[in-house]
Design a protein around this motif. Structure first.
Motif, PDB file in Angstrom:
ATOM      1  N   THR A 227     143.526 103.474-111.323  1.00 44.35           N
ATOM      2  CA  THR A 227     142.803 102.434-112.011  1.00 44.35           C
ATOM      3  C   THR A 227     144.083 101.551-112.864  1.00 44.35           C
ATOM      4  OG1 THR A 227     141.076 102.144-113.703  1.00 44.35           O
ATOM      5  CG2 THR A 227     142.628 103.726-114.476  1.00 44.35           C
ATOM      6  N   GLN A 228     143.362 100.448-113.392  1.00 42.90           N
ATOM      7  CA  GLN A 228     144.129  99.485-113.839  1.00 42.90           C
ATOM      8  C   GLN A 228     143.379  99.113-115.475  1.00 42.90           C
ATOM      9  OE1 GLN A 228     146.847  97.987-112.309  1.00 42.90           O
ATOM     10  NE2 GLN A 228     146.040  99.081-110.558  1.00 42.90           N
ATOM     11  N   VAL A 229     144.459  99.078-116.577  1.00 41.46           N
ATOM     12  CA  VAL A 229     143.744  98.592-117.944  1.00 41.46           C
ATOM     13  C   VAL A 229     144.490  97.164-118.088  1.00 41.46           C
ATOM     14  CG1 VAL A 229     143.368  98.973-120.319  1.00 41.46           C
ATOM     15  CG2 VAL A 229     143.191 100.860-118.598  1.00 41.46           C
ATOM     16  N   HIS A 230     143.874  96.168-118.285  1.00 35.65           N
ATOM     17  CA  HIS A 230     144.513  94.661-118.286  1.00 35.65           C
ATOM     18  C   HIS A 230     144.673  94.701-120.056  1.00 35.65           C
ATOM     19  CE1 HIS A 230     144.568  94.001-114.073  1.00 35.65           C
ATOM     20  NE2 HIS A 230     143.258  94.445-114.103  1.00 35.65           N
ATOM     21  N   LYS A 231     145.389  93.842-120.443  1.00 34.37           N
ATOM     22  CA  LYS A 231     145.443  93.343-121.828  1.00 34.37           C
ATOM     23  C   LYS A 231     144.284  92.891-122.345  1.00 34.37           C
ATOM     24  CE  LYS A 231     148.480  90.701-124.670  1.00 34.37           C
ATOM     25  NZ  LYS A 231     148.111  91.001-125.955  1.00 34.37           N
TER      26      LYS A 231
ATOM     27  N   ILE B  62     138.513 100.145-122.296  1.00 31.71           N
ATOM     28  CA  ILE B  62     137.909 101.013-120.868  1.00 31.71           C
ATOM     29  C   ILE B  62     137.172 102.148-121.641  1.00 31.71           C
ATOM     30  CG2 ILE B  62     138.529 102.164-119.075  1.00 31.71           C
ATOM     31  CD1 ILE B  62     138.879  99.336-118.857  1.00 31.71           C
ATOM     32  N   VAL B  63     135.863 102.520-121.266  1.00 31.26           N
ATOM     33  CA  VAL B  63     135.427 103.762-121.810  1.00 31.26           C
ATOM     34  C   VAL B  63     135.420 104.939-120.665  1.00 31.26           C
ATOM     35  CG1 VAL B  63     133.319 105.068-122.628  1.00 31.26           C
ATOM     36  CG2 VAL B  63     133.851 103.025-123.435  1.00 31.26           C
ATOM     37  N   VAL B  64     135.986 106.062-120.698  1.00 37.18           N
ATOM     38  CA  VAL B  64     136.141 106.932-119.777  1.00 37.18           C
ATOM     39  C   VAL B  64     135.138 108.094-120.228  1.00 37.18           C
ATOM     40  CG1 VAL B  64     137.528 108.440-118.771  1.00 37.18           C
ATOM     41  CG2 VAL B  64     138.628 106.482-119.624  1.00 37.18           C
ATOM     42  N   CYS B  65     134.259 108.388-119.388  1.00 37.65           N
ATOM     43  CA  CYS B  65     133.221 109.502-119.648  1.00 37.65           C
ATOM     44  C   CYS B  65     133.114 110.406-118.392  1.00 37.65           C
ATOM     45  CB  CYS B  65     131.777 108.781-120.154  1.00 37.65           C
ATOM     46  SG  CYS B  65     131.227 107.879-118.735  1.00 37.65           S
TER      47      CYS B  65
ATOM     48  N   MET C  81     145.870 101.340-127.538  1.00 41.50           N
ATOM     49  CA  MET C  81     145.437 102.593-128.307  1.00 41.50           C
ATOM     50  C   MET C  81     144.875 103.419-127.287  1.00 41.50           C
ATOM     51  SD  MET C  81     145.822 102.590-131.686  1.00 41.50           S
ATOM     52  CE  MET C  81     144.352 103.368-132.492  1.00 41.50           C
ATOM     53  N   LEU C  82     144.985 104.766-127.491  1.00 40.62           N
ATOM     54  CA  LEU C  82     144.333 105.758-126.539  1.00 40.62           C
ATOM     55  C   LEU C  82     143.336 106.600-127.729  1.00 40.62           C
ATOM     56  CD1 LEU C  82     147.131 107.067-124.696  1.00 40.62           C
ATOM     57  CD2 LEU C  82     145.804 105.321-123.833  1.00 40.62           C
ATOM     58  N   PHE C  83     142.130 106.780-127.313  1.00 38.94           N
ATOM     59  CA  PHE C  83     141.139 107.377-127.952  1.00 38.94           C
ATOM     60  C   PHE C  83     140.883 108.675-127.368  1.00 38.94           C
ATOM     61  CE2 PHE C  83     140.917 103.374-129.887  1.00 38.94           C
ATOM     62  CZ  PHE C  83     140.913 103.779-131.431  1.00 38.94           C
ATOM     63  N   ASP C  84     141.194 109.914-127.715  1.00 43.91           N
ATOM     64  CA  ASP C  84     140.478 111.148-126.979  1.00 43.91           C
ATOM     65  C   ASP C  84     139.426 111.650-127.605  1.00 43.91           C
ATOM     66  OD1 ASP C  84     140.434 113.332-125.574  1.00 43.91           O
ATOM     67  OD2 ASP C  84     142.160 114.354-126.075  1.00 43.91           O
ATOM     68  N   GLU C  85     138.308 111.566-127.254  1.00 44.48           N
ATOM     69  CA  GLU C  85     137.065 112.031-127.884  1.00 44.48           C
ATOM     70  C   GLU C  85     136.964 111.919-129.428  1.00 44.48           C
ATOM     71  OE1 GLU C  85     135.084 115.058-126.303  1.00 44.48           O
ATOM     72  OE2 GLU C  85     135.994 115.263-124.526  1.00 44.48           O
ATOM     73  N   PRO C  86     136.946 110.907-130.093  1.00 42.94           N
ATOM     74  CA  PRO C  86     137.375 110.520-131.373  1.00 42.94           C
ATOM     75  C   PRO C  86     136.203 110.999-132.277  1.00 42.94           C
ATOM     76  CG  PRO C  86     137.168 108.653-130.572  1.00 42.94           C
ATOM     77  CD  PRO C  86     137.144 109.682-129.422  1.00 42.94           C
ATOM     78  N   THR C  87     134.935 111.210-131.718  1.00 44.76           N
ATOM     79  CA  THR C  87     133.778 111.207-132.570  1.00 44.76           C
ATOM     80  C   THR C  87     133.239 112.663-132.231  1.00 44.76           C
ATOM     81  OG1 THR C  87     132.331 110.166-131.174  1.00 44.76           O
ATOM     82  CG2 THR C  87     133.028 108.899-132.953  1.00 44.76           C
ATOM     83  N   SER C  88     133.667 113.403-131.326  1.00 46.06           N
ATOM     84  CA  SER C  88     132.863 114.709-130.921  1.00 46.06           C
ATOM     85  C   SER C  88     133.342 115.812-131.920  1.00 46.06           C
ATOM     86  CB  SER C  88     133.404 115.138-129.381  1.00 46.06           C
ATOM     87  OG  SER C  88     134.670 115.270-129.323  1.00 46.06           O
TER      88      SER C  88
ATOM     89  N   MET D  78     142.412  98.951-125.428  1.00 42.29           N
ATOM     90  CA  MET D  78     141.807 100.429-125.645  1.00 42.29           C
ATOM     91  C   MET D  78     141.312 101.059-124.393  1.00 42.29           C
ATOM     92  SD  MET D  78     139.887  99.383-129.176  1.00 42.29           S
ATOM     93  CE  MET D  78     138.822 100.635-129.127  1.00 42.29           C
ATOM     94  N   MET D  79     141.712 102.535-124.539  1.00 45.47           N
ATOM     95  CA  MET D  79     141.194 103.350-123.719  1.00 45.47           C
ATOM     96  C   MET D  79     140.463 104.601-124.257  1.00 45.47           C
ATOM     97  SD  MET D  79     143.181 104.511-120.318  1.00 45.47           S
ATOM     98  CE  MET D  79     142.563 105.701-119.113  1.00 45.47           C
ATOM     99  N   CYS D  80     139.290 104.682-124.220  1.00 49.85           N
ATOM    100  CA  CYS D  80     138.539 105.665-124.838  1.00 49.85           C
ATOM    101  C   CYS D  80     137.787 106.761-124.100  1.00 49.85           C
ATOM    102  CB  CYS D  80     137.497 104.896-125.763  1.00 49.85           C
ATOM    103  SG  CYS D  80     138.037 103.514-126.463  1.00 49.85           S
ATOM    104  N   VAL D  81     138.124 107.920-124.148  1.00 51.45           N
ATOM    105  CA  VAL D  81     137.496 109.005-123.796  1.00 51.45           C
ATOM    106  C   VAL D  81     136.236 109.200-124.722  1.00 51.45           C
ATOM    107  CG1 VAL D  81     137.206 111.493-123.183  1.00 51.45           C
ATOM    108  CG2 VAL D  81     139.176 109.970-122.541  1.00 51.45           C
ATOM    109  N   THR D  82     135.078 109.077-124.547  1.00 58.69           N
ATOM    110  CA  THR D  82     134.158 109.130-125.290  1.00 58.69           C
ATOM    111  C   THR D  82     132.609 109.427-124.665  1.00 58.69           C
ATOM    112  OG1 THR D  82     132.874 108.417-127.372  1.00 58.69           O
ATOM    113  CG2 THR D  82     133.636 106.705-125.679  1.00 58.69           C
ATOM    114  N   HIS D  83     131.705 110.177-125.291  1.00 56.22           N
ATOM    115  CA  HIS D  83     130.264 110.198-124.828  1.00 56.22           C
ATOM    116  C   HIS D  83     129.162 109.218-125.531  1.00 56.22           C
ATOM    117  CE1 HIS D  83     130.987 114.447-123.239  1.00 56.22           C
ATOM    118  NE2 HIS D  83     131.395 113.601-122.568  1.00 56.22           N
ATOM    119  N   GLU D  84     129.991 108.332-126.331  1.00 60.74           N
ATOM    120  CA  GLU D  84     129.241 107.426-127.139  1.00 60.74           C
ATOM    121  C   GLU D  84     128.715 106.353-126.420  1.00 60.74           C
ATOM    122  OE1 GLU D  84     127.888 108.054-130.136  1.00 60.74           O
ATOM    123  OE2 GLU D  84     128.872 109.971-130.493  1.00 60.74           O
ATOM    124  N   MET D  85     127.561 106.363-125.714  1.00 62.47           N
ATOM    125  CA  MET D  85     127.187 105.212-124.573  1.00 62.47           C
ATOM    126  C   MET D  85     126.757 104.203-125.592  1.00 62.47           C
ATOM    127  SD  MET D  85     127.923 106.326-121.809  1.00 62.47           S
ATOM    128  CE  MET D  85     129.193 107.431-122.259  1.00 62.47           C
TER     129      MET D  85
END
Lengths: 245, 242, 226
Positions: free
Chosen positions: B22-26, B30-33, B158-165, B189-196
């Motif tokens: 995958t790519q993340v541009h400036k 990106i939300v990863v779920c 910034m990388l977020f790894d499930e910041p609210t779980s 930003m690249m965020c792993v989260t379930h917050e849809m």
């Protein structure tokens, strides 16, 4: 046959006449303290290094550290002491060995005892350091690395400050042990507290007074160490922190 | 800014990631779920080299993460990361948490670092807490501090790894608000989260993972309106019924 | 450099083995007595009768504050006289082994009781309540419900303490008993081969204790997964 209590025995001059029995006891007490404290400082330094090495990713270093701990944990203290005192000087290069054997016998006993107690205890300190580091949440190491710290900086600023705080209580009991273990050094003739207690039994007919006095001396050391370490624990407590799990 | 090409990783015989590309541009968010155990946390930790991977390539800002010659510490100092369990350093005051890496890694003076730190604390609404210790703050407050700590390094992304779980439900929004604001300012930003809800509001794209593979990688509209895979449909159905 | 000569070891093996048997005898009997007396101490310490809990606390703290060598010396120097007087044994009868075992057992019981106390406290309080709710007495609840669970949790720690105790048996050297270490020392001293015999003793202790602690760890892992 009733036992004749005589606490005045401590103020009597000794058989050799140059001191009182109380003076002997005090000499032994000072020897126990000097030996234990010097060995403890070495044990802390060596144990910290070995304990840290046991947790690093480098397999070779971690393996060496593990072997160190296993060797010093699985040989009885008395055997280690005799190895340091009787065997080590023979295995050293001849000049060094002879130089050791020609120094003051009391210094020989003291050095062998100090090295022995220090390394014996360092293996135990290393285990505490390792388990302290391992009990921190694994995310802490990641958080340090993620901020751009090197592994060494992560240990220095993130892992060790917390690990050290966590291991103060278990280190207290190792600290107490080193005073108790120092009594083993009486077997190579070092005149520390337990040895002086035994001399008193041999020289006077008052074994009970002697043993009670020695026991009280050890109890005193215990109480002082316990309060001291509790003070340290309170000093380093982190506000709001409720244990790692 | 971030580009991943056929990244694979296994623990022994267990395949954790398979051919992730995958790519993340400036400026993108990106939300990863995906279901738990799908490898999304592992994937995001590969981006700054916290998790090693066996094959494939990750390039962050022109630097290859997997290359043994890469200075990982230097790379990581430019990529901010926020963790599930906050991972503030419990033995340091809040302000010191914000300063330590600025001083030790970036070489800023303590005054500069404190000034920057105070500004960022102000921004996440926690200026008064500067002299407290992490254990004295609520979870939501701690996570906001953690975001400020990452921002203090002036990261390029910034990388977020499930910041609210790990947060109690009533604290989730205060953290999401900070993240939303950040996204609107143009942070990559690249965020792993379930917050849809968060994904709907700010995501540029949504990546859906299952069993170590990237199953969907699409615009948020396409993902929410008609997910192609059956797994993603099931996942969305479950999440939306919460 | 020292020139090694290991030739005195093969002939001395039977004597060394006799010494090892004494070490093992002391270890086993001290472990058994130590656990029994330690359990009683732990129960006293946890009991609501303040005299009992006070006595147990004093006993445990006293023994944990003093060196084992001193306790052994005390037993070596004083207990034989006491026994002679109490039981009218002829002076000079050899009670060294018995007094060494007694010294070890009384000393180790203090350590065992702390392990056992922690083990009992690790059993959830609800278990005791549930047992009482079924109409069991305090004794029955302890014996049938709490202690079996506590001991299962404690087995690895008790075994580890046993290994430490085995290492500590070398300290009977102070009472001139020929345990394994004492025997090795005597042979080395007699043949002028102290270096070899001490190294040999060190290696033997290491192999036994290392193997035993590995076994305990293996057992512990099995227990965890079970």
């Amino acid at each position: 046959m009733a036992y004749n209590w005589n606490w005045g025995v401590f103020l009597q001059p000794t058989a050799t006449g140059d001191d009182t029995y109380l003076g002997w006891m005090f000499y032994g007490f000072k020897m126990t303290i000097a030996l234990s404290l010097s060995a403890w400082l070495i044990a802390l330094a060596v144990g910290a290094v070995v304990g840290i090495l046991r947790t690093v990713p480098n397999k070779l270093l971690a393996g060496i550290a593990t072997a160190y701990v296993e060797v010093f944990r699985n040989i009885p203290l008395l055997v280690q002491l005799f190895l340091w005192y009787f065997v080590m000087p023979e295995l050293l290069p001849e000049q060094l060995g002879n130089a050791f054997k020609q120094t003051n016998p009391i210094l020989q006993q003291f050095l062998a005892s100090m090295v022995c107690l220090a390394l014996f205890t360092s293996a135990r300190v290393a285990e505490q350091v390792r388990s302290g580091i391992n009990s921190l949440p694994p995310g802490q190491k990641n958080a340090g690395l993620a901020m751009g710290f090197t592994l060494a900086q992560t240990y220095r600023h993130v892992l060790l400050p917390m690990a050290v705080r966590l291991i103060v209580p278990p280190l207290t009991s190792e600290f107490l042990n080193i005073f108790k273990n120092s009594a083993v050094c009486s077997t190579i003739g070092l005149l520390e507290l337990a040895a002086q207690g035994r001399q008193l039994v041999d020289y006077t007919a008052q074994p009970y007074e002697s043993f009670i006095a020695v026991t009280l001396a050890y109890l005193t050391i215990n109480v002082v160490v316990m309060f001291g370490m509790r003070w340290v624990e309170a000093r380093v407590r982190v506000p709001g922190y409720i244990g790692a799990k | 800014m971030i580009s991943m090409n056929k990244v694979s990783k296994h623990f022994g015989t267990f395949q954790v990631l398979t051919d992730c590309t995958t790519q993340v541009h400036k400026g993108e968010v990106i939300v990863v779920c995906g279901p738990s155990g799908s490898g999304k946390s592992t994937l995001i930790k590969c981006v700054n080299g916290l998790e090693p991977f066996q094959s494939g390539e990750i390039i962050v800002n022109g630097v290859s993460v997997g290359d043994p010659k890469t200075n990982l510490s230097k790379l990581r100092s430019t990529v901010g990361m926020v963790f599930q369990n906050f991972e503030l350093f419990p033995h340091m005051k809040i302000i010191d948490n914000l300063c330590i890496a600025q001083v030790k890694v970036l070489g800023r003076s303590l005054e500069q670092a404190r000034e920057k730190g105070s500004k960022l604390l102000e921004r996440v609404g926690l200026r008064e807490q500067a002299e407290k210790f992490p254990g004295q703050l609520s979870g939501g407050q701690q996570q906001r501090v953690a975001i400020a700590r990452a921002l203090a390094m002036d990261p390029i992304c910034m990388l977020f790894d499930e910041p609210t779980s790990a947060l109690d439900p009533e604290m989730v929004n205060e953290v999401l608000d900070v993240m939303t604001e950040l996204a609107q300012e143009g942070m990559t930003m690249m965020c792993v989260t379930h917050e849809m809800g968060f994904a709907r509001r700010v995501a540029s794209r949504v990546i859906f993972m299952d069993q170590g593979r990237i199953v969907e990688d699409d615009s948020k509209e396409a993902f929410f309106q008609n997910p192609r895979s059956e797994r993603a449909q099931q996942f969305l159905a479950k999440i939306l019924h919460h | 450099m020292h020139e090694f000569d290991w030739s005195s070891i093969p002939n001395a093996l039977p004597f060394l083995w006799d010494g090892m048997k004494i070490s093992l005898e002391i270890t086993l009997s001290a472990v058994v007595f130590g656990i029994v007396w330690g359990t009683l101490l732990a129960l006293m310490r946890l009991s609501s009768v303040s005299v009992l809990s006070w006595f147990a606390a004093a006993y445990v703290n006293l023994f944990r504050a003093v060196p084992l060598v001193m306790v052994l010396l005390w037993f070596f120097l004083i207990v034989p006289h006491l026994l002679e007087r109490l039981f009218g044994l002829p002076p000079g009868s050899d009670v060294r082994l018995a007094s060494a075992i007694a010294g070890f057992a009384l000393f180790e019981a203090a350590y065992y009781s702390e392990i056992i106390r922690a083990g009992i406290q690790s059993v959830p309080k609800g278990q005791m309540a549930a047992a009482s709710a079924l109409g069991m007495t305090y004794g029955q609840s302890m014996r049938l419900v709490v202690l079996p669970q506590a001991f299962r949790n404690m087995v690895p720690l008790l075994l580890t303490q046993g290994i430490i105790l085995f290492q500590d048996t070398s300290l009977v050297y102070v009472s001139a008993l020929a345990d394994f270490f004492g025997a090795a020392y005597k042979v080395g001293d007699r043949d002028g081969r102290l270096v070899e015999l001490l190294l040999f003793a060190g290696v033997v202790y290491f192999i036994i204790c290392f193997a035993a602690s590995r076994l305990v760890r293996h057992f512990q892992n099995r227990l965890k997964t079970a």
